[in-house]
Design a protein around this motif. Structure first.
Motif, PDB file in Angstrom:
ATOM      1  N   SER A   1       0.869  -1.121   0.075  1.00 51.62           N
ATOM      2  CA  SER A   1       0.058   0.011  -0.016  1.00 51.62           C
ATOM      3  C   SER A   1       0.991   1.492  -0.054  1.00 51.62           C
ATOM      4  O   SER A   1       1.698   1.246   0.760  1.00 51.62           O
TER       5      SER A   1
ATOM      6  N   ARG B   1      -2.084   6.870  -3.907  1.00 51.54           N
ATOM      7  CA  ARG B   1      -3.444   6.751  -3.676  1.00 51.54           C
ATOM      8  C   ARG B   1      -3.935   8.050  -4.025  1.00 51.54           C
ATOM      9  O   ARG B   1      -4.851   8.322  -5.009  1.00 51.54           O
TER      10      ARG B   1
ATOM     11  N   ASP C   1     -23.596   2.116  -1.616  1.00 50.47           N
ATOM     12  CA  ASP C   1     -23.295   1.122  -2.804  1.00 50.47           C
ATOM     13  C   ASP C   1     -24.760   0.748  -3.373  1.00 50.47           C
ATOM     14  O   ASP C   1     -25.875   0.654  -2.744  1.00 50.47           O
TER      15      ASP C   1
ATOM     16  N   ASP D   1     -14.990  -0.925  -7.228  1.00 54.95           N
ATOM     17  CA  ASP D   1     -13.556  -0.658  -6.703  1.00 54.95           C
ATOM     18  C   ASP D   1     -13.582   0.159  -5.303  1.00 54.95           C
ATOM     19  O   ASP D   1     -14.721   0.368  -4.878  1.00 54.95           O
ATOM     20  N   ASN D   2     -12.430   0.378  -5.004  1.00 52.14           N
ATOM     21  CA  ASN D   2     -12.423   1.376  -3.691  1.00 52.14           C
ATOM     22  C   ASN D   2     -13.275   2.572  -3.856  1.00 52.14           C
ATOM     23  O   ASN D   2     -13.534   3.364  -2.590  1.00 52.14           O
ATOM     24  N   GLN D   3     -13.440   3.116  -4.979  1.00 47.60           N
ATOM     25  CA  GLN D   3     -13.972   4.526  -5.189  1.00 47.60           C
ATOM     26  C   GLN D   3     -15.758   4.262  -5.230  1.00 47.60           C
ATOM     27  O   GLN D   3     -16.225   5.315  -5.482  1.00 47.60           O
TER      28      GLN D   3
ATOM     29  N   PRO E   1      -7.742  -5.400  -0.868  1.00 40.42           N
ATOM     30  CA  PRO E   1      -7.917  -4.163   0.110  1.00 40.42           C
ATOM     31  C   PRO E   1      -7.461  -3.189  -0.146  1.00 40.42           C
ATOM     32  O   PRO E   1      -7.771  -1.908   0.233  1.00 40.42           O
ATOM     33  N   ASP E   2      -6.229  -2.941  -1.068  1.00 38.44           N
ATOM     34  CA  ASP E   2      -5.699  -1.828  -1.483  1.00 38.44           C
ATOM     35  C   ASP E   2      -5.868  -1.268  -2.718  1.00 38.44           C
ATOM     36  O   ASP E   2      -5.644  -0.038  -3.090  1.00 38.44           O
ATOM     37  N   GLY E   3      -7.283  -1.817  -3.324  1.00 40.19           N
ATOM     38  CA  GLY E   3      -7.689  -1.097  -4.459  1.00 40.19           C
ATOM     39  C   GLY E   3      -6.956  -1.411  -5.828  1.00 40.19           C
ATOM     40  O   GLY E   3      -7.616  -1.021  -6.819  1.00 40.19           O
TER      41      GLY E   3
END
Length: 474
Positions: free
Chosen positions: A21, A26, A309, A364-366, A438-440
């Motif tokens: 990470s 990021r 979401d 995704d994480n966004q 988990p880190d995208g």
């Protein structure tokens, strides 16, 4: 005269391992713009390895895990990403390949999930890997589990979940997730052979820790499971095929499947106790998402992971001239799909390929959807692996593919080519499955078949973070 030293900071791109990470990166680089690499994970000679592929990431380390079928040995394998070069996959020491189940014809329709369990003292935390799959010899649903604290990766426990007799089929199109209690839940297709009444349907198997399981019939380990019918229909054994399962943030089970009778996409979810469901088994509600043409094969579902979401589906639209990848998303109001709960629109033209179409969705994480898919729209070139994300994920206002969504003014999707294949590859990107660490970091596992060498390969495309390092020039 003194020579002045000028320090110039240059942005230097360095690809690093997926489990690292980098917070500074990021904030600068959008996840969609991170570079992709691709590699062959397993290319065992003279075999067709890598079909029926499924991928998941470890929730702590971020390492990728892939389940897949080796057709030569008719066995189930797992590939695990390692960072120290100690892997033993054929031709790739960055991955460790192990046999999960061997003997008979086992491993088709595999689905993998990876969990991290913290039971509390005196027990120590452990990694839990679960794989559902189909035993073609016994025509039964199987489950493999490994709990990793120390030692090697070969100590698998194999269970036969659901079986009936020599004619009936249990366990094709299996789809597995762990719930918040770290218990496996499996959705799957089944066929029941009766006199003049052959039917197809969807079932769900939930782990029963009390060993008082019901509804799984003659599975050797059926007391460890509760098996429940969701929906079925007579006279068509394909009804309820192409099953996909996901769990929402509150552990609600969401299913998607193909209604072959009416050629439509169906969404099913468990109703609250005391409520009456609309499926032909009362505990479940069945909603027709899209019934515009022949739609719903190869469906992949994403359930909401937080209150912001949305429920989403990616699926195949088998139109007569050019097959399409379609997308359905829960609407805030008045959707344009068969069910007004959803908006549906096209993502890309993908042709009408023979065999299995690689097609998978995640977020995704966004909070943007990612769809990995096979493109076979060209009659003069190999099939291709592509990925679709909303143009906004790249900070673009206009996309380059797909339809204009309801209420929009421009194309929504940005479609990117990841693996073009080549002349002798006739099945690039079959069984494609996508997961985000988990880190995208997004990873796509997929299969390719080389007709010239008559060999199949397991491949993976992965995003990598970029590091910006100072370069000092004198």
């Amino acid at each position: 005269m003194k020579i002045m030293r000028v320090i110039i900071v240059v942005l230097l791109l360095v690809l690093i391992g997926g489990s690292v990470s980098v917070e500074a990166t990021r904030t600068i680089v959008l996840p969609a713009n991170l570079p992709w690499s691709k590699e062959v994970v397993d290319s065992t000679p003279y075999t067709q390895t890598g079909q029926y592929v499924s991928i998941a990431h470890h929730p702590i380390s971020g390492a990728a895990y892939i389940s897949y079928y080796n057709a030569e040995y008719e066995s189930l394998y797992m590939a695990r990403e390692v960072s120290d070069g100690t892997g033993d996959c054929y031709g790739n020491d960055g991955w460790d390949c192990t046999v999960v189940s061997y003997g008979g014809d086992v491993g088709r329709y595999s689905s993998i999930d990876v969990d991290w369990v913290v039971p509390g003292l005196p027990e120590i935390p452990y990694t839990k890997v679960g794989i559902s799959f189909f035993d073609a010899d016994q025509k039964s649903l199987m489950y493999a589990e490994l709990r990793k604290t120390a030692g090697d990766w070969t100590d698998w426990t194999i269970q036969e979940v659901d079986d009936y007799d020599d004619w009936d089929v249990r366990g094709t199109y299996s789809s597995l997730k762990f719930n918040s209690d770290h218990d496996p839940i499996i959705a799957y297709h089944y066929i029941t052979i009766l006199d003049d009444l052959n039917l197809g349907g969807v079932k769900i198997a939930s782990y029963n820790s009390d060993e008082t399981g019901y509804g799984c019939y003659y599975g050797a380990d059926s007391l460890n499971w509760d098996c429940e019918r969701v929906s079925s229909y007579p006279y068509d054994v394909d009804y309820g095929s192409h099953v996909s399962l996901d769990l929402s943030y509150d552990d609600t089970v969401h299913l998607a499947f193909y209604d072959s009778i009416n050629s439509k996409l169906v969404w099913a979810y468990l109703v609250e106790p005391g409520e009456q469901g609309s499926c032909n088994y009362d505990n479940w509600d069945c909603i027709t998402v899209d019934n515009n043409g022949d739609v719903g094969k190869f469906v992949s579902i994403h359930a909401p992971k937080n209150t912001a979401d949305k429920l989403r589906f990616a699926y195949f639209d088998n139109v007569s001239t050019m097959g399409k990848l379609k997308y359905a998303v829960r609407a805030t109001s008045g959707g344009n799909c068969t069910s007004t709960l959803f908006n549906c629109f096209a993502v890309d033209d993908i042709g009408n390929p023979l065999g299995h179409i690689g097609l998978s969705i995640t977020v995704d994480n966004q909070g943007y959807p990612i769809i990995a898919y096979m493109d076979s729209s060209s009659d003069t070139s190999a099939t291709k692996l592509k990925v679709a994300r909303p143009a906004l994920a790249y900070w673009n206002t206009v996309g380059n593919c797909g339809g204009v969504p309801p209420g929009g003014s421009s194309q929504y999707w940005q479609c990117e080519l990841l693996d073009p294949g080549y002349r002798d590859i006739v099945n690039e990107a079959a069984f494609a499955d996508v997961s985000v660490s988990p880190d995208g970091l997004a990873s796509i596992a997929y299969y390719e078949y080389d007709s010239y060498g008559d060999v199949g390969r397991l491949k993976v495309a992965q995003q990598r973070y970029m590091i910006y390092l100072p370069l000092i020039l004198k």
